[in-house]
Motif scaffolding. Structure first.
Motif, PDB file in Angstrom:
ATOM      1  N   LYS A 268       0.820  -1.208   0.000  1.00 14.11           N
ATOM      2  CA  LYS A 268       0.000   0.000   0.000  1.00 14.11           C
ATOM      3  C   LYS A 268       0.853   1.258   0.000  1.00 14.11           C
ATOM      4  CE  LYS A 268      -3.892   2.140   2.405  1.00 14.11           C
ATOM      5  NZ  LYS A 268      -4.845   2.030   3.532  1.00 14.11           N
ATOM      6  N   SER A 269       1.869   1.299   0.838  1.00 10.19           N
ATOM      7  CA  SER A 269       2.707   2.499   0.903  1.00 10.19           C
ATOM      8  C   SER A 269       3.479   2.685  -0.405  1.00 10.19           C
ATOM      9  CB  SER A 269       3.672   2.416   2.085  1.00 10.19           C
ATOM     10  OG  SER A 269       4.599   1.355   1.920  1.00 10.19           O
ATOM     11  N   GLN A 272       1.161   4.248  -3.107  1.00 10.02           N
ATOM     12  CA  GLN A 272       0.968   5.686  -2.872  1.00 10.02           C
ATOM     13  C   GLN A 272       2.241   6.467  -3.173  1.00 10.02           C
ATOM     14  OE1 GLN A 272      -0.293   5.552   1.212  1.00 10.02           O
ATOM     15  NE2 GLN A 272      -2.427   5.126   0.706  1.00 10.02           N
ATOM     16  N   SER A 275       2.630   6.731  -6.920  1.00  7.65           N
ATOM     17  CA  SER A 275       1.662   7.678  -7.480  1.00  7.65           C
ATOM     18  C   SER A 275       2.149   9.111  -7.303  1.00  7.65           C
ATOM     19  CB  SER A 275       0.296   7.495  -6.812  1.00  7.65           C
ATOM     20  OG  SER A 275      -0.268   6.253  -7.162  1.00  7.65           O
ATOM     21  N   ARG A 276       2.756   9.392  -6.139  1.00 11.16           N
ATOM     22  CA  ARG A 276       3.326  10.735  -5.918  1.00 11.16           C
ATOM     23  C   ARG A 276       4.472  10.992  -6.889  1.00 11.16           C
ATOM     24  NH1 ARG A 276       2.537   9.224  -0.441  1.00 11.16           N
ATOM     25  NH2 ARG A 276       4.754   8.680  -0.211  1.00 11.16           N
ATOM     26  N   SER A 287      -0.496   5.531 -13.025  1.00 11.40           N
ATOM     27  CA  SER A 287      -0.156   4.762 -11.833  1.00 11.40           C
ATOM     28  C   SER A 287       0.770   3.629 -12.234  1.00 11.40           C
ATOM     29  CB  SER A 287      -1.419   4.180 -11.180  1.00 11.40           C
ATOM     30  OG  SER A 287      -2.034   3.249 -12.062  1.00 11.40           O
TER      31      SER A 287
END
Length: 355
Positions: A268-269, A272, A275-276, A287
């Motif tokens: 999950k991390s 994210q 994506s940043r 993505s």
């Protein structure tokens, strides 16, 4: 997070943690990944000294809540991919909270329809998947005589196409923004080479490469994927040495993608975080998953067969392979693609880097 002590594992594979400050009795934390909302909420409660309530004590035998809890502990649920369990667990918890005190024997098809009615098509269909899995388990376990979700139809939803596939210009823009020595560039080149999802890419490491080939089992589907990691790739693969260039700037560890402390990133991390990285590169609508679609399309344009694409991406059905390569330039598929000049065969130093 302070005062966490690991002691064995749950059947799901998650570590069994206790919140145990010095001199105090340990407070058990839930069967969930340490970065999940459920776990973090329980951790914050434990910091306040609150012990979690045993959910089995909250729901009496014969209630929907107790039946959902039985499903959570079953092989039907625990055999699913970890990413699926994380998403489904939130829906299961919501069903328990809303209907947990109701009697399972009273559950009818109209109740499932009423639960889905306020939702838009895509969320409703995702929630229906959970209801169907629950109902099948309850029937198989002898807890119900009928399947209340069997006759509930999926909602008609507008086709979105899922994650946007990258283009060659997008790939160029990302590479121009992130230098070869950055972790973001390493993650991109690893996914570009292996066609792995971000979750699978976080698990990939040098020990998985044998005789120049990477072989791994995909987390989501459990299918096997095999990728040529060295220059013995066919022409349609468009092999380059950019991944090897990245690896020269990073200390090798158990996995290629690491945290600042040298540990593997969580799924999950990592999603994210990447994506940043796309946002910073001026690619806000892209993505990590779109890289898989881009590579599938390139392979198709370059003449790779469906079976070859399926082997590299770990697809199990021809329909899945067709969906992923949908963004291929059909003119190039028909007329053929002029392939870039292939690099010289990679020598022993590159093999050492990957090994």
């Amino acid at each position: 997070m302070k005062h966490l002590n690991a002691s064995g594992r749950f059947k799901s594979g998650n570590l069994r943690y206790y919140f145990r400050p010095p001199g105090q009795k340990g407070i058990p934390l839930p069967d969930a990944p340490a970065d999940s909302p459920e776990f973090l909420k329980a951790y914050l409660e434990a910091e306040k000294g609150n012990r979690p309530t045993d959910i089995r004590a909250r729901f009496k035998t014969g209630t929907i809540g107790a039946a959902v809890q039985a499903y959570k502990a079953s092989d039907h649920f625990l055999s699913r991919a970890a990413s699926t369990r994380d998403v489904w667990r939130r829906t299961l918890d919501d069903i328990q909270q809303r209907y947990g005190k109701g009697h399972l024997a009273d559950l009818k098809t109209r109740h499932v329809r009423q639960d889905l009615a306020p939702l838009k098509p895509h969320p409703a269909n995702n929630r229906l998947k959970v209801w169907r899995a629950l109902a099948r388990f309850w029937v198989d376990a002898g807890m119900l005589d009928h399947d209340p979700a069997r006759d509930v139809r999926k909602r008609q939803a507008q086709e979105t196409g899922g994650h946007t596939a990258w283009t060659r210009d997008d790939v160029k823009a990302f590479r121009n923004h992130w230098p070869i020595h950055t972790q973001q560039r390493l993650a991109f080149e690893l996914m570009h080479r292996t066609c792995a999802s971000i979750g699978d890419a976080c698990r990939l490491g040098p020990s998985m490469v044998k005789d120049g080939w990477l072989t791994y089992r995909r987390q989501k589907s459990g299918s096997m994927a095999t990728v040529p990691m060295l220059s013995n790739a066919p022409d349609w693969f468009e092999f380059d040495t950019l991944l090897e260039d990245c690896l020269k700037h990073h200390k090798l560890a158990l996995t290629y993608i690491q945290t600042a402390q040298g540990r593997p990133k969580s799924n999950k991390s990592a999603a994210q975080w990447f994506s940043r990285a796309c946002n910073d590169a001026g690619l806000p609508n892209l993505s990590a998953h779109g890289i898989r679609k881009h590579r599938a399309a390139v392979f198709r344009e370059n003449g790779a067969s469906e079976d070859q694409r399926m082997a590299i991406l770990g697809h199990e059905t021809h329909t899945e392979a067709q969906n992923y390569s949908r963004s291929a330039d059909l003119q190039k598929v028909i007329t053929g693609t002029k392939l870039p000049t292939q690099p010289e065969p990679v020598g022993k130093n590159v093999f050492k880097i990957l090994k």
